[in-house]
Design an enzyme around this catalytic site. Structure first.
Site, mmCIF file in Angstrom:
data_model
loop_
_atom_site.group_PDB
_atom_site.id
_atom_site.type_symbol
_atom_site.label_atom_id
_atom_site.label_comp_id
_atom_site.label_asym_id
_atom_site.label_seq_id
_atom_site.Cartn_x
_atom_site.Cartn_y
_atom_site.Cartn_z
ATOM 1 N N SER A 138 -39.392 -2.034 52.070
ATOM 2 C CA SER A 138 -38.395 -1.094 51.537
ATOM 3 C C SER A 138 -38.628 0.234 52.238
ATOM 4 C CB SER A 138 -38.577 -0.898 50.026
ATOM 5 O OG SER A 138 -38.500 -2.107 49.343
ATOM 6 N N LYS A 171 -31.103 -1.587 48.489
ATOM 7 C CA LYS A 171 -32.382 -1.473 47.769
ATOM 8 C C LYS A 171 -32.517 -0.093 47.112
ATOM 9 C CE LYS A 171 -36.728 -2.253 46.609
ATOM 10 N NZ LYS A 171 -37.181 -3.205 45.618
ATOM 11 N N LYS A 202 -41.814 6.858 46.531
ATOM 12 C CA LYS A 202 -41.442 6.622 47.939
ATOM 13 C C LYS A 202 -39.969 6.204 48.038
ATOM 14 C CE LYS A 202 -42.024 2.603 49.395
ATOM 15 N NZ LYS A 202 -41.321 1.350 49.641
HETATM 16 P P1 NAD Z 1 -49.070 -3.523 49.969
HETATM 17 O O1 NAD Z 1 -49.587 -2.144 50.170
HETATM 18 O O2 NAD Z 1 -49.737 -4.416 48.975
HETATM 19 O O3 NAD Z 1 -49.079 -4.325 51.376
HETATM 20 C C1 NAD Z 1 -48.831 -3.748 52.615
HETATM 21 C C2 NAD Z 1 -49.667 -4.467 53.656
HETATM 22 O O4 NAD Z 1 -49.393 -3.915 54.941
HETATM 23 C C3 NAD Z 1 -51.188 -4.306 53.426
HETATM 24 O O5 NAD Z 1 -51.819 -5.569 53.423
HETATM 25 C C4 NAD Z 1 -51.624 -3.466 54.620
HETATM 26 O O6 NAD Z 1 -52.956 -3.749 55.056
HETATM 27 C C5 NAD Z 1 -50.595 -3.847 55.663
HETATM 28 N N1 NAD Z 1 -50.481 -2.860 56.739
HETATM 29 C C6 NAD Z 1 -50.280 -1.527 56.635
HETATM 30 N N2 NAD Z 1 -50.254 -0.962 57.863
HETATM 31 C C7 NAD Z 1 -50.420 -1.985 58.742
HETATM 32 C C8 NAD Z 1 -50.511 -2.032 60.171
HETATM 33 N N3 NAD Z 1 -50.398 -0.924 60.912
HETATM 34 N N4 NAD Z 1 -50.694 -3.237 60.751
HETATM 35 C C9 NAD Z 1 -50.817 -4.369 60.006
HETATM 36 N N5 NAD Z 1 -50.768 -4.375 58.655
HETATM 37 C C10 NAD Z 1 -50.580 -3.193 58.044
HETATM 38 O O7 NAD Z 1 -47.517 -3.370 49.642
HETATM 39 P P2 NAD Z 1 -46.565 -4.433 48.892
HETATM 40 O O8 NAD Z 1 -46.624 -4.197 47.418
HETATM 41 O O9 NAD Z 1 -46.786 -5.777 49.466
HETATM 42 O O10 NAD Z 1 -45.132 -3.862 49.336
HETATM 43 C C11 NAD Z 1 -44.603 -4.048 50.639
HETATM 44 C C12 NAD Z 1 -43.183 -3.497 50.640
HETATM 45 O O11 NAD Z 1 -42.389 -4.240 49.674
HETATM 46 C C13 NAD Z 1 -43.082 -2.022 50.254
HETATM 47 O O12 NAD Z 1 -42.110 -1.402 51.033
HETATM 48 C C14 NAD Z 1 -42.681 -2.075 48.775
HETATM 49 O O13 NAD Z 1 -41.957 -0.908 48.357
HETATM 50 C C15 NAD Z 1 -41.803 -3.318 48.747
HETATM 51 N N6 NAD Z 1 -41.719 -3.966 47.440
HETATM 52 C C16 NAD Z 1 -42.811 -4.102 46.646
HETATM 53 C C17 NAD Z 1 -42.702 -4.706 45.392
HETATM 54 C C18 NAD Z 1 -43.899 -4.836 44.482
HETATM 55 O O14 NAD Z 1 -43.703 -5.145 43.286
HETATM 56 N N7 NAD Z 1 -45.125 -4.651 44.970
HETATM 57 C C19 NAD Z 1 -41.455 -5.184 44.951
HETATM 58 C C20 NAD Z 1 -40.348 -5.088 45.803
HETATM 59 C C21 NAD Z 1 -40.486 -4.474 47.042
#
Ligand code: NAD
Length: 294
Positions: free
Chosen positions: A95, A170, A238
């Protein structure tokens, strides 16, 4: 079809596992070695850079926290753009700001790489059971090529429009969720302070016009004082910041998003940024000096 998957966090890890279970060949990458090891144990290959993942993939999926991470992973040094083959497809499921989706897509297009923005709604439980709502922006031809892959992770997969439309959808979702939570909080704090049982208020109104998915999901948690995430306040900040930036760029008013982000930022500065966004009620509780509990 070879798939690359970059970003194995709360959402990305179960989504990648579902693709493996559906029989796709996956090459993964994440900064978190533990998450990579888990996917390799489940049958994926791993490579140390996004560039190398892109070089062996026809479709490259990214699931990263926010716009700067996507820019770095896709356009940065050792990024997807350096390795991606012409006619490969980048599907960014993070997102992020729709403005950034368009910028990244324009850079990829210079290398004949197509991009779709395909953020999701539904949280970790729906990521695990493969029933996310997936909202997609980008060219129809590329969408048709990856629709089956997205359907493994989603209960609904909808092409909304051109690149950026997925993230605009979104943001619309996140504005409505935030305003629902704020309205619920304002109402339940009012009832409590006026000596009316908030649980009875919830039961009395949930079947009427004020009833909503948000009310049904969040009111029971609030009444139990349970603010364990779920969806963290900091992530909602965010999304609302991205909504405000987008509103400014297209010239629309956003007083409700402004109010909601102020309350969430205030809670975050008090160390509550990792609470569930239903914990927004704590802002009202503090002002009213009352707690909404059953
Ligand atoms: P998260 O922080 O758990 O996961 C992000 C991952 O990206 C981590 O494992 C991190 O190590 C990796 N990462 C970051 N920088 C990196 C890089 N340079 N190279 C490789 N890997 C890298 O986040 P999440 O909860 O999985 O959310 C991901 C997206 O989905 C976000 O944009 C969030 O807003 C969206 N989202 C989350 C939810 C929720 O309930 N958690 C629901 C809908 C949408």
């Amino acid at each position: 079809m070879m798939i690359g998957f970059i970003g194995l966090g709360i959402m990305g890890k179960p989504m990648a596992k579902n693709l493996l279970e559906a029989g796709y060949s996956l090459t993964v990458n994440d900064l978190n070695k533990g998450a990579v090891d888990e996917l390799v144990a489940a049958g994926a290959k791993s490579l140390p850079t996004a560039k190398e993942v892109a070089a062996v993939s026809d479709v490259i999926i990214t699931m990263l926290p926010n716009s700067p991470h996507v820019k770095e992973v896709v356009l940065g040094k050792g990024g997807v753009i350096e390795g991606a083959k012409p006619n490969s497809i980048v599907v960014d499921m993070s997102s992020i700001s729709p403005i950034v989706s368009r910028e990244v897509s324009a850079e990829l297009a210079k290398k004949q790489v197509v991009m779709l923005d395909a953020p999701v709604s539904g949280g970790e439980p729906k990521a695990i059971d493969g029933s996310l709502a997936i909202m997609v922006g980008g060219p129809e031809e590329a969408f048709a090529k990856v629709e089956k892959i997205l359907a493994v992770m989603g209960g609904s997969v909808t092409l909304v429009g051109e690149i950026g439309s997925g993230n605009i959808t979104k943001l619309a979702n996140q504005i409505m969720v935030a305003s629902n939570i704020a309205g619920m909080s304002e109402a339940l704090v009012l009832a409590t302070k006026a000596n009316v049982d908030p649980e009875k208020v919830f039961k009395a109104i949930r079947g009427g016009l004020a009833g909503s998915t948000v009310l049904d999901a969040k009111a029971p948690l609030v009444l139990a004082g349970n603010f364990k995430p779920g969806f963290r306040i900091d992530l909602h900040i965010k999304d609302l910041q991205n909504a405000l930036d987008t509103a400014q760029s297209v010239g629309t008013p956003s007083p409700i998003s402004e109010a909601a982000i102020e309350m969430m930022k205030s809670l975050s500065s008090e160390g509550k940024g990792s609470d569930d966004h239903g914990g927004l009620i704590q802002w009202y509780e503090k002002q009213a000096k009352v707690e909404v509990r059953s």
